[in-house]
Write a protein that holds these residues in place. Structure first.
Motif, PDB file in Angstrom:
ATOM      1  N   LEU A  93     -13.205   1.858  -6.591  1.00  0.00           N
ATOM      2  CA  LEU A  93     -13.540   0.439  -6.557  1.00  0.00           C
ATOM      3  C   LEU A  93     -14.101   0.044  -7.917  1.00  0.00           C
ATOM      4  CD1 LEU A  93     -13.866  -2.246  -5.137  1.00  0.00           C
ATOM      5  CD2 LEU A  93     -15.984  -1.409  -4.109  1.00  0.00           C
TER       6      LEU A  93
ATOM      7  N   LYS B  46      -9.104  -0.197   3.187  1.00  0.00           N
ATOM      8  CA  LYS B  46      -7.720   0.021   2.747  1.00  0.00           C
ATOM      9  C   LYS B  46      -7.532   1.412   2.152  1.00  0.00           C
ATOM     10  CE  LYS B  46      -5.540  -3.825   3.687  1.00  0.00           C
ATOM     11  NZ  LYS B  46      -4.339  -3.859   4.551  1.00  0.00           N
TER      12      LYS B  46
ATOM     13  N   LEU C 274       0.823  -1.187   0.000  1.00  0.00           N
ATOM     14  CA  LEU C 274       0.000   0.000   0.000  1.00  0.00           C
ATOM     15  C   LEU C 274       0.869   1.253   0.000  1.00  0.00           C
ATOM     16  CD1 LEU C 274      -2.967   0.905   0.153  1.00  0.00           C
ATOM     17  CD2 LEU C 274      -2.726   0.991   2.629  1.00  0.00           C
TER      18      LEU C 274
ATOM     19  N   VAL D  48      -8.822   2.620  -0.921  1.00  0.00           N
ATOM     20  CA  VAL D  48      -8.612   2.696  -2.368  1.00  0.00           C
ATOM     21  C   VAL D  48      -9.279   3.946  -2.933  1.00  0.00           C
ATOM     22  CG1 VAL D  48      -8.371   0.205  -2.650  1.00  0.00           C
ATOM     23  CG2 VAL D  48     -10.640   1.243  -2.840  1.00  0.00           C
ATOM     24  N   ASP D  49      -8.708   4.470  -4.022  1.00  0.00           N
ATOM     25  CA  ASP D  49      -9.257   5.660  -4.658  1.00  0.00           C
ATOM     26  C   ASP D  49     -10.534   5.349  -5.433  1.00  0.00           C
ATOM     27  OD1 ASP D  49      -7.169   7.483  -3.848  1.00  0.00           O
ATOM     28  OD2 ASP D  49      -5.879   6.499  -5.309  1.00  0.00           O
TER      29      ASP D  49
ATOM     30  N   LEU E 136     -11.644  -3.474   0.877  1.00  0.00           N
ATOM     31  CA  LEU E 136     -10.994  -2.522  -0.027  1.00  0.00           C
ATOM     32  C   LEU E 136     -11.274  -1.081   0.390  1.00  0.00           C
ATOM     33  CD1 LEU E 136     -11.680  -4.391  -3.370  1.00  0.00           C
ATOM     34  CD2 LEU E 136      -9.440  -3.959  -2.357  1.00  0.00           C
TER      35      LEU E 136
ATOM     36  N   THR F  12      -1.640   0.930  -8.639  1.00  0.00           N
ATOM     37  CA  THR F  12      -1.545  -0.356  -7.962  1.00  0.00           C
ATOM     38  C   THR F  12      -2.949  -0.902  -7.781  1.00  0.00           C
ATOM     39  OG1 THR F  12       0.448   0.277  -6.745  1.00  0.00           O
ATOM     40  CG2 THR F  12      -0.789  -1.584  -5.900  1.00  0.00           C
TER      41      THR F  12
ATOM     42  N   PHE G  68      -5.561  -3.459  -5.887  1.00  0.00           N
ATOM     43  CA  PHE G  68      -5.787  -4.177  -4.637  1.00  0.00           C
ATOM     44  C   PHE G  68      -7.008  -5.066  -4.783  1.00  0.00           C
ATOM     45  CE2 PHE G  68      -3.384  -0.462  -3.607  1.00  0.00           C
ATOM     46  CZ  PHE G  68      -2.552  -0.823  -2.562  1.00  0.00           C
TER      47      PHE G  68
ATOM     48  N   THR H  13      -4.728   4.095  -6.385  1.00  0.00           N
ATOM     49  CA  THR H  13      -5.003   2.756  -5.866  1.00  0.00           C
ATOM     50  C   THR H  13      -6.378   2.307  -6.342  1.00  0.00           C
ATOM     51  OG1 THR H  13      -5.798   3.745  -3.794  1.00  0.00           O
ATOM     52  CG2 THR H  13      -3.515   3.002  -3.865  1.00  0.00           C
ATOM     53  N   LEU H  14      -6.406   1.197  -7.045  1.00  0.00           N
ATOM     54  CA  LEU H  14      -7.624   0.670  -7.655  1.00  0.00           C
ATOM     55  C   LEU H  14      -8.024  -0.613  -6.957  1.00  0.00           C
ATOM     56  CD1 LEU H  14      -9.636   0.940 -10.115  1.00  0.00           C
ATOM     57  CD2 LEU H  14      -8.129  -0.679 -11.293  1.00  0.00           C
ATOM     58  N   GLY H  15      -9.191  -0.603  -6.325  1.00  0.00           N
ATOM     59  CA  GLY H  15      -9.745  -1.826  -5.774  1.00  0.00           C
ATOM     60  C   GLY H  15     -10.453  -2.597  -6.866  1.00  0.00           C
TER      61      GLY H  15
END
Length: 389
Positions: A124, A119, A5, A121-122, A116, A67, A69, A11-13
């Motif tokens: 989902l 976490k 992370l 993420v930006d 997610l 990245t 996730f 950041t892509l879930g």
């Protein structure tokens, strides 16, 4: 290739529903009630293949800036999102796996979504149909922007891109700093039993926050430029209509935020912070000590309205240094509203909004993507950086 992370700015879930679309070839008009035991090898592949179309396009255009996730391993006997991401050549970080990889249920989708969101993420991204959208909605609501890659039999919801490739283009536009609108879209689904009997019963289950590629949607003149006075009035109308009683509002410096004070009919400090409670001005031109005292004496919610410095893009650390790191931490990132015209955002030419609070750890915590209010009920997602990269 696994990562951790924070290694990538975006950041892509990712969630891939292995059942999505399988009901169509089976003549079931949907996949909500599929029995995993009845799925044959030749039925497998629609959702995974459509996920790959999206992910490979993202990898081709933005591999070094993202990245992914998600859950790793199998779900209902099929490879989950993590394996699809790695096959596409994208950096991946596992956040868990399903308890029984051969008997997966909607609860696994919901648990993955909640994990997610926790976490941070930006965005989902989920691959499925209306049933998948309902599962995601029940788990996360509007806590995080969501975008669907269409793979299901039923596609009544407005949360899906028109194709896997268009979903990828929205993600790439976000990463590139494009004007990506963020709006509520309906999650709808039908009663599959009634549908199989020839009766179409569509029902509304709620809304998700969904990004879509946008532009200047309001108050434009020749050349596609905004009329700033009208747009500032629209932004101010949205802010004021959203204000709640017993919430303390801190209005930051700038001509954009000054429009809010004008809309309220209150005296404004152009280069300072003013405080409002229940539509009443309770503090003018407040310095750091005065802000701290005000926060200590207020027991209810606090919201801060700030804007970006034109041309530079700073939202913290330039012109509003009355907000010390301690004050910013006390208020919390989620209680800041950033307002700016789309012209101001476009003039950054894809460069991120900047934070420079004089606390490197705090600045890093602000990195990612935030909603920016750009008009009346008009919000875009835009990236924030501590380094300017």
């Amino acid at each position: 290739m696994a990562t951790t992370l924070g290694d990538a700015m975006f950041t892509l879930g990712l969630i891939v529903n292995p059942f999505a679309g399988l009901g169509g070839p089976l003549g079931m008009k949907g996949s909500d009630n599929l029995d995993p035991a009845g799925i044959k090898d030749q039925d497998i592949g629609r959702s995974s293949a459509r996920a790959m179309r999206c992910l490979e396009r993202i990898a081709d255009k933005a591999n070094d800036k993202i990245t992914v996730f998600g859950f790793a391993g199998l779900m209902a006997g099929q490879w989950q999102g993590g394996d699809n991401a790695m096959l596409a050549g994208l950096p991946f970080c596992s956040v868990g796996s399903v308890d029984n990889p051969y008997q997966s249920t909607a609860l696994d989708t919901q648990r993955a979504a909640i994990t997610l969101v926790n976490k941070g993420v930006d965005l989902l991204l989920f691959v499925g149909g209306d049933g998948t959208a309902r599962d995601i909605l029940s788990a996360v609501g509007t806590k995080v922007p969501c975008l669907g890659v269409p793979a299901g039999v039923k596609m009544h919801s407005g949360v899906y891109a028109v194709s896997p490739e268009s979903a990828a283009d929205i993600v790439v536009a976000l990463i590139a700093g494009g004007l990506v609108a963020l709006c509520e879209q309906e999650v709808r689904d039908i009663d599959e039993v009634a549908f199989r009997a020839g009766q179409v019963r569509s029902a509304h289950f709620g809304e998700m926050l969904v990004p879509s590629i946008g532009g200047f949607l309001q108050h434009v003149k020749a050349g596609g430029r905004e009329q700033e006075e009208l747009v500032l009035a629209d932004i101010a109308d949205d802010v004021v209509e959203s204000m709640s009683m017993d919430t303390q509002y801190l209005i930051g410096p700038g001509s954009t935020t000054a429009a809010v004070m004008l809309r309220l009919g209150l005296e404004n400090t152009l280069l300072g912070f003013d405080a409002i409670l229940n539509n009443t001005l309770i503090g003018r031109d407040l310095n750091a000590l005065a802000l701290e005292k005000l926060l200590d004496n207020h027991q209810g919610p606090v919201m801060v309205i700030i804007t970006a410095i034109g041309g530079q893009g700073h939202i913290l650390g330039r012109g509003n240094q009355q907000l010390t790191p301690a004050i910013i931490q006390k208020i919390g990132r989620e209680n800041f509203t950033v307002i700016a015209t789309k012209t101001k955002i476009s003039e950054l030419q894809g460069r991120p909004l900047l934070v420079d609070s004089n606390d490197a750890e705090l600045d890093r915590a602000w990195e990612g993507y935030i909603p920016v209010l750009t008009g009346y009920r008009d919000v875009v997602m835009y990236k924030v950086s501590a380094s300017g990269e």
